[in-house]
Scaffold this motif. Structure first.
Motif, PDB file in Angstrom:
ATOM      1  N   SER A 375       0.734  -1.149   0.083  1.00 57.56           N
ATOM      2  CA  SER A 375      -0.133   0.052   0.086  1.00 57.56           C
ATOM      3  C   SER A 375       0.772   1.331   0.046  1.00 57.56           C
ATOM      4  O   SER A 375       0.843   2.197   1.044  1.00 57.56           O
ATOM      5  CB  SER A 375      -0.970   0.005   1.359  1.00 57.56           C
ATOM      6  N   LYS A 391       0.603   2.772   3.934  1.00 55.94           N
ATOM      7  CA  LYS A 391      -0.612   2.490   4.918  1.00 55.94           C
ATOM      8  C   LYS A 391       0.105   1.298   5.825  1.00 55.94           C
ATOM      9  O   LYS A 391       0.758   0.865   5.506  1.00 55.94           O
ATOM     10  CB  LYS A 391      -1.745   1.891   4.064  1.00 55.94           C
ATOM     11  N   ALA A 392      -0.236   1.592   7.206  1.00 57.44           N
ATOM     12  CA  ALA A 392       0.369   0.560   8.348  1.00 57.44           C
ATOM     13  C   ALA A 392      -0.285  -0.860   7.966  1.00 57.44           C
ATOM     14  O   ALA A 392      -1.424  -0.703   7.559  1.00 57.44           O
ATOM     15  CB  ALA A 392       0.213   1.123   9.598  1.00 57.44           C
ATOM     16  N   ASP A 393       0.691  -1.704   8.056  1.00 57.43           N
ATOM     17  CA  ASP A 393      -0.048  -3.043   8.390  1.00 57.43           C
ATOM     18  C   ASP A 393      -0.857  -3.440   9.223  1.00 57.43           C
ATOM     19  O   ASP A 393      -0.292  -2.923  10.495  1.00 57.43           O
ATOM     20  CB  ASP A 393       1.302  -3.728   8.087  1.00 57.43           C
ATOM     21  N   GLU A 394      -1.914  -3.609   9.038  1.00 62.87           N
ATOM     22  CA  GLU A 394      -3.038  -3.962  10.094  1.00 62.87           C
ATOM     23  C   GLU A 394      -2.420  -5.155  11.219  1.00 62.87           C
ATOM     24  O   GLU A 394      -2.684  -4.831  12.441  1.00 62.87           O
ATOM     25  CB  GLU A 394      -4.398  -4.490   9.815  1.00 62.87           C
ATOM     26  N   GLU A 404       4.287   4.889  18.129  1.00 65.70           N
ATOM     27  CA  GLU A 404       3.136   4.794  17.572  1.00 65.70           C
ATOM     28  C   GLU A 404       1.778   5.356  18.340  1.00 65.70           C
ATOM     29  O   GLU A 404       1.582   5.185  19.311  1.00 65.70           O
ATOM     30  CB  GLU A 404       2.835   3.309  17.260  1.00 65.70           C
ATOM     31  N   GLY A 407      -3.803   4.015  17.365  1.00 67.09           N
ATOM     32  CA  GLY A 407      -4.484   3.553  16.196  1.00 67.09           C
ATOM     33  C   GLY A 407      -3.803   4.109  14.833  1.00 67.09           C
ATOM     34  O   GLY A 407      -4.508   4.499  13.484  1.00 67.09           O
ATOM     35  N   ALA A 408      -2.309   4.208  14.835  1.00 68.42           N
ATOM     36  CA  ALA A 408      -1.898   4.868  13.852  1.00 68.42           C
ATOM     37  C   ALA A 408      -2.053   4.203  12.499  1.00 68.42           C
ATOM     38  O   ALA A 408      -1.844   3.019  12.624  1.00 68.42           O
ATOM     39  CB  ALA A 408      -0.478   5.139  14.019  1.00 68.42           C
ATOM     40  N   THR A 409      -2.348   4.875  11.365  1.00 67.06           N
ATOM     41  CA  THR A 409      -2.726   4.149  10.175  1.00 67.06           C
ATOM     42  C   THR A 409      -1.755   4.298   9.188  1.00 67.06           C
ATOM     43  O   THR A 409      -1.854   3.564   8.150  1.00 67.06           O
ATOM     44  CB  THR A 409      -4.192   4.359   9.790  1.00 67.06           C
ATOM     45  N   TYR A 410      -0.883   4.982   9.095  1.00 63.55           N
ATOM     46  CA  TYR A 410       0.347   5.419   8.338  1.00 63.55           C
ATOM     47  C   TYR A 410       1.747   5.465   8.747  1.00 63.55           C
ATOM     48  O   TYR A 410       1.827   5.692   9.767  1.00 63.55           O
ATOM     49  CB  TYR A 410      -0.027   6.799   7.509  1.00 63.55           C
ATOM     50  N   TYR A 426       5.285   6.125  12.724  1.00 62.97           N
ATOM     51  CA  TYR A 426       3.889   6.191  12.328  1.00 62.97           C
ATOM     52  C   TYR A 426       3.052   7.211  12.688  1.00 62.97           C
ATOM     53  O   TYR A 426       3.537   7.949  13.805  1.00 62.97           O
ATOM     54  CB  TYR A 426       3.375   4.916  13.574  1.00 62.97           C
ATOM     55  N   ASP A 428      -0.746   9.675  12.113  1.00 62.25           N
ATOM     56  CA  ASP A 428      -2.200   9.153  12.398  1.00 62.25           C
ATOM     57  C   ASP A 428      -2.912  10.158  11.516  1.00 62.25           C
ATOM     58  O   ASP A 428      -4.217  10.246  11.570  1.00 62.25           O
ATOM     59  CB  ASP A 428      -2.781   9.439  13.738  1.00 62.25           C
TER      60      ASP A 428
END
Length: 1182
Positions: A375, A391-394, A404, A407-410, A426, A428
């Motif tokens: 991503s 995008k951060a790996d879930e 982090e 809920g950091a997503t990037y 990381y 957000d």
């Protein structure tokens, strides 16, 4: 991305076009129109110039064939790329399949139902099947070779569209009423599709297009939307799969006629018309969207009625059918790419992997490094580093060191130019816009921007870095909302709650230099912040929505390319008076260019910039353009009056095999003119021209030209002007040389013409200079050649140096065998040892160690090499040779050779070995490794300690009532160890006395020494006692079972002496049994009396003995029926006990008998004759 119209082709006789299709593989364009019009065209780039590639090359029609066969207007054209076939149909229902033969298209098959009209045709992804749908509901699926696979009539349904799923398992049928039904590939109805985009829509509508991207070039990201469905009212939905309950919804706000995905599913083109707000007429437009519904661009197209759109195979052009014309538009994609330190970084998708493949291509060495990134959002570069936004790996959980937020997503990953991650953060906020400077990475979403001051350990030690991270952790990351007005003081923390606050005026672009951060907003307002403090310095109102921005090298000017490709410049420092008479900063310069899609300022001149306008590159100096250069490359770098450009379009056609031809260097006019002046007019005029247009690069050019003409004063002056100290030194050195030819040779070497320089040196008979030159270059093979061609005093040392350097060359490439040959000749023992070790040639290594003189500094290294591979003897020899006995002992201990270690310790009077041995032994005993401890003591020649442990084990085994044979063996081993101890003591005494006294006195001295050291004398005096006991115990049993009851009884009587070794119960039970069997009831009775009186026997067992005795002795009187007891046999001449034969158990009465050399036990000669080994200690009989 940027898009502009580039070409227009008119169809003869003003025939209106109905459809267009571009063959993705071979590049043919088929267009159909009214009155049976069907043409196949091919646009080909025709150029001999290597620099003119891609869109910049002029394109001509290499094919323009009219296909005859249709009478009605052609409504559907579709290509089968896999099999090079074209399928067309007209308003009369006639279907024709065309094939290419010798460069022309011919009819291959014809089909006509004569019932209805074909509304749509679609080949599946691999080109094996075609599905044809008729208006009256008839469906036909056929194979590529023309055979019908199945047909079906869908009653009461008007069909108008069809699409295959990528795996060819599902067919989508679009109905005239706007419904879409799913069928399997055999024609069985599955379900009706939910059309979320039509919620709250009333009135009649029809499907404008359905296109399912088959994933042939991979996907932008895993689970990416790929099925696009669009209606004529402008409503559109993009789905991940046919049952997607949450599709991407778009309202294009236009009347749509046609849609199509590009070659890799990253852009959807939606063609149609829109009512212009100002005028009361329809305008033809094409809108471009990402798979996630983000609007990219709008292209306005002239003409009355647009009919269809089709992408070229590479996604760089689209063809549009409008009225009786085909319009072509060029597309400049927003590639994910960057350039840092001679490395082009580019990303592409592959069908076999879900991640982006990011290639770091070193254009200097033509090496590439590949990194797979999930991503990927963008690539940004600056200096020697690049930042990948992803995008951060879930599933990923950051490590302790990584910060982090909740809920950091990037993630922002900082990499070097070969793709090695150096740091990551990381975040957000969505990093929609990312830029980087030499010290900061700035990422912005629509509402906020995040600043990360990164640090790269270039000259810092690891400790320094840790301290830096600890102390500067707080100030390294900050986040600001676009509506904030930061003052630049210590404020600004990592508070992500700021980022979610909505703003009315979102961010649309950012750029930064080392001192300045520029953030543009959609309204046209531009914010200027200072770096690194991030204080808001100024706001500018520029009335344009920025798409791309760039700052010049001293941050005084800002170039802005807006959403429609118009370039404007702003002088950030200039003050001017506005309409209201107020002084404001930041003047918009009177400069404007259209259709601009790339811009790059020069790194070394604030007034120079290059920009891309359509397929031309313009260079501006003080806003004056030079003549344009035809190219479609993306600008990497502008420095030293040279522009480096990369043809990304060509590069990404075959991304796995980058070609150096795709990187092009353009010289700007002043450089070209200076070069021309030097070549054609002369140095003086050129010098005057450069004086008027000064630049270090031009002065360097002049200096080099002056050197070649041996004009040293001009060269020196030019080197001074371009601040090249080495150049000035070189000119001075040349001035001191007398010979012209020597000067020429030196200049040739300076310009890298080494062959020429060498030849000149040799012609002057200066082989030494030629050799020196090659040595500087590190060309040792040539040095060797030159040395072999002549002779001289210092050649031996030079030869050795050359041999060793060539050896190093091979060693660096791990060609150890070749290296050995040269190191031997160069007598480089150190590297030779390393090569032997790498080759595992330990014989060679041993020979080398033996050949070295004593105390050579290499010997310890060689010894360690032997040590690492377990070669104890050789290691010890090497350590001793360099006078390191302590290391030799340590080596023996390390390799468990304790006997050798003890021997060495004694020879070199080292006392600590005993304590070390004891320590290791106690460790082994603590971990219950008694046998290992025995082996340790035995190897270290500490036989007595080993024997003590062995006796202990034997006694323990005896208590466990293990097999008697096993216990006997353990006692024998213990006794043998004691015998070895005796032997060792005797030998040690012999060595001390050195033969001065008799053997008897030395033996006596040995025994006395033994006595002084002994505590457990019983074990030493009679070590064989335990072995004897179990030997006779086993012998008794054997004789009893063999039926020799008398012998068994006699041997059992001997066992009475060994009550301290074998439990009395077992001895007397066995004796009672043997006596009873031998009918010696007197002896049996005595044995029973003894058993009953034993304290160890319990009352129950005693009762059993008594009962058994009663039973026996009521039948038999307790008297011996056999000869008298062997105990009563006289002791023979009063000289002590008679020896017992260890074979038969009988007393030995003869004067001549056999005695074992080890255990000193006797046997009758006639008995031992049948044996090869001593029955007690198992020593071979001589």
């Amino acid at each position: 991305m940027f898009i502009y119209l580039s070409k227009k082709i008119a169809i003869p006789n003003n025939m209106r076009l109905k459809c267009i299709s571009w063959n993705k593989d071979q590049g043919y364009i088929a267009c159909g129109g009214e009155s049976g019009l069907l043409k196949v065209l091919k646009l080909e780039m025709q150029t001999d110039d290597a620099k003119l590639k891609g869109l910049a090359a002029p394109s001509n029609l290499s094919m323009n064939q009219t296909l005859e066969g249709h009478s009605g207007s052609v409504q559907v054209v579709t290509w089968n790329e896999h099999f090079q076939k074209l399928t067309t149909s007209d308003q009369n229902g006639l279907i024709i399949v065309w094939m290419l033969y010798k460069g022309s298209w011919y009819e291959e098959m014809i089909n006509n139902r004569n019932k209805s009209v074909v509304r749509s045709m679609s080949w599946n992804a691999d080109g094996q099947k075609i599905c044809i749908v008729y208006e009256d509901g008839a469906v036909i699926v056929g194979s590529v070779d023309g055979n019908r696979i199945w047909g079906k009539e869908l009653k009461g349904i008007q069909l108008c569209h069809v699409a295959w799923s990528p795996d060819s398992k599902i067919l989508l049928f679009g109905m005239a009423n706007g419904e879409i039904h799913l069928y399997d590939n055999q024609g069985n109805f599955i379900v009706k599709m939910t059309l979320s985009c039509l919620v709250n829509v009333t009135g009649a509508l029809s499907i404008a297009g359905m296109h399912w991207y088959p994933g042939t070039k991979g996907y932008v990201e895993p689970d990416c939307p790929c099925l696009a469905i669009c209606f004529d009212n402008g409503r559109c939905q993009i789905m991940r799969h046919e049952n997607d309950e949450n599709p991407v919804l778009i309202d294009t706000g236009m009347n749509v006629v046609s849609i199509q995905w590009n070659h890799c599913g990253s852009v959807l083109a939606v063609a149609g018309s829109q009512r212009a707000t100002s005028e009361d007429k329809e305008v033809n437009i094409v809108q471009f969207y990402t798979p996630f519904g983000e609007h990219l661009r709008t292209l306005k197209v002239p003409g009355k009625q647009m009919a269809a759109v089709s992408w070229e195979g590479g996604g760089l052009r689209i063809g549009l059918a409008v009225d009786s014309f085909i319009y072509f538009a060029n597309i400049r994609p927003d590639y994910k790419w960057g350039y840092c330190s001679n490395t082009v970084i580019y990303a592409y998708t592959r069908p076999d992997r879900p991640e982006y493949c990011v290639v770091f291509w070193d254009t200097k060495n033509n090496e590439k490094f590949v990194k797979y990134v999930k991503s990927l959002l963008s690539v940004s570069t600056c200096g020697d580093f690049c930042t990948l936004a992803t995008k951060a790996d879930e599933n990923h959980h950051p490590e302790d060191g990584e910060s982090e937020p909740n809920g950091a997503t990037y993630v922002l990953v900082l990499c070097n130019s070969i793709g090695t991650p150096l740091d990551s953060k990381y975040i957000d906020i969505v990093p929609m816009f990312v830029t980087m400077t030499k010290t900061h990475v700035i990422a912005a979403s629509k509402e906020a921007f995040y600043i990360w001051q990164y640090r790269v350990a270039k000259k810092l030690t690891a400790m320094d870095i840790n301290q830096v991270t600890r102390t500067r952790k707080e100030g390294r990351e900050r986040i600001f909302h676009i509506d904030d007005t930061p003052s630049g003081s210590a404020e600004g923390s990592l508070d992500y709650t700021k980022a979610v606050a909505i703003t009315r005026d979102p961010i649309c672009s950012i750029t930064a230099s080392d001192k300045v951060l520029i953030v543009a907003r959609e309204s046209g307002t531009v914010h200027r912040y200072s770096l690194p403090s991030a204080g808001l310095v100024q706001k500018y109102d520029l009335h344009c929505r920025a798409y791309q921005m760039s700052l010049n090298c001293n941050s005084s000017r800002l170039a802005i390319v807006d959403i429609s490709g118009v370039l404007t410049l702003v002088d950030l420092e200039a003050r001017y008076t506005d309409d209201r008479g107020q002084q404001t900063m930041g003047e918009q310069l009177k400069f404007e260019r259209k259709d601009v899609w790339d811009i790059k300022w020069a790194n070394d001149n604030p007034d120079l910039f290059a920009m891309m306008e359509k397929t031309r590159m313009y260079v501006f100096r003080n806003l004056d353009p030079e003549e344009p250069i035809q190219t479609s490359g993306y600008i990497c770098n502008f420095e030293d009056l040279e522009i480096k450009s990369v043809l990304l379009d060509e590069l990404l056609k075959d991304p796995e095999h980058p070609n150096k031809d795709y990187v092009i260097n353009f010289e700007i006019r002043s450089l070209r003119d200076s070069r021309a002046l030097i070549e054609k007019v002369g140095i003086e005029d050129a010098s005057q021209f450069i004086e008027d247009n000064p630049h270090p690069r031009l002065w360097r050019l002049l200096a080099e030209a002056a050197l070649q003409k041996l004009d040293l004063p001009t060269a020196e002056q030019a080197f001074v002007r371009c601040k090249d100290y080495q150049g000035i030194e070189f000119v001075k050195r040349l001035g001191n040389l007398q010979s012209e030819s020597m000067k020429q040779a030196e200049i040739s070497a300076y310009f890298g013409k080494f062959e020429e320089a060498e030849r000149m040196y040799l012609d002057m008979d200066r082989r030494d200079l030629a050799i020196g030159l090659r040595m500087k270059l590190g060309d040792w093979f040539r040095v060797l050649q030159l040395l072999r061609t002549g002779s001289g005093d210092s050649d031996d040392t030079l030869l050795a140096q050359a041999y060793n350097a060539i050896g190093d060359y091979f060693a660096d490439r791990q060609k150890w065998l070749n290296a050995v040959q040269y190191y031997v000749q160069g007598r480089n023992q150190e590297r030779l040892a390393e090569c032997y070790y790498m080759l595992e040639d330990y014989d060679g290594l041993e020979t080398l160690a033996n050949s070295l003189p004593e105390n050579n500094k290499l010997l310890p290294d060689i010894a360690h090499m032997f040590l690492t591979v377990g070669m104890c003897e050789q290691a010890v020899a090497a350590f001793l040779k360099c006078n390191q006995p302590k290391a030799a002992v340590d080596a023996c201990v390390h390799l468990n050779q304790w006997n050798k270690a003890v021997e060495l310790a004694k020879n070199h009077n080292m006392k600590e070995i005993g304590s070390l041995l004891a320590k290791y032994a106690s460790h082994l005993l603590e971990t219950s490794k008694t046998l290992d401890a025995i082996e340790l003591y035995r190897k270290a020649n500490h036989f007595l300690d080993a024997a003590k442990l062995m006796f202990k084990i034997a006694e323990e085994e005896a208590k466990k009532r293990t097999k008697p044979m096993r216990v006997k063996k353990l006692y024998v081993l213990a006794a043998l160890l004691v015998e070895q101890h005796h032997e060792q003591t005797k030998n040690a005494q012999k060595g001390k006395l050195k033969g001065k006294q008799t053997e008897a006195t030395s033996a006596l001295a040995g025994l006395l020494e033994e006595d002084s050291t002994l505590s457990d004398s019983r074990m030493i005096d009679n070590p064989w006692r335990g072995a004897e006991a179990y030997h006779f115990f086993l012998l008794t049993q054997r004789k009893l079972y063999e039926g020799y009851v008398a012998v068994a009884m006699r041997t059992a009587l001997y066992l009475r002496d060994y009550e301290d070794v074998i439990p009395a119960v077992e001895i007397y039970s066995l004796l009672a049994l043997c006596a009873c069997a031998n009918r010696a009831f007197g002896t049996c009775s005595k044995a029973f009396i003894k058993l009953e009186s034993l304290e160890t026997v319990g009352p129950d067992q005693r009762q059993q003995y008594e009962d058994l005795a009663l039973e026996i002795f009521t039948k038999h009187s307790p008297k011996d029926d056999v000869k008298p007891d062997p105990e009563n046999i006289p002791d023979g001449n009063g000289e002590g006990k008679i020896p017992t034969c260890i074979v038969s158990g009988r007393p030995i009465t003869e004067y001549q008998f056999w005695m074992c050399s080890v255990c000193k036990h006797c046997a009758q000669e006639r008995e031992i004759a049948a044996y090869s080994f001593c029955p007690l200690c198992h020593t071979p009989i001589a």
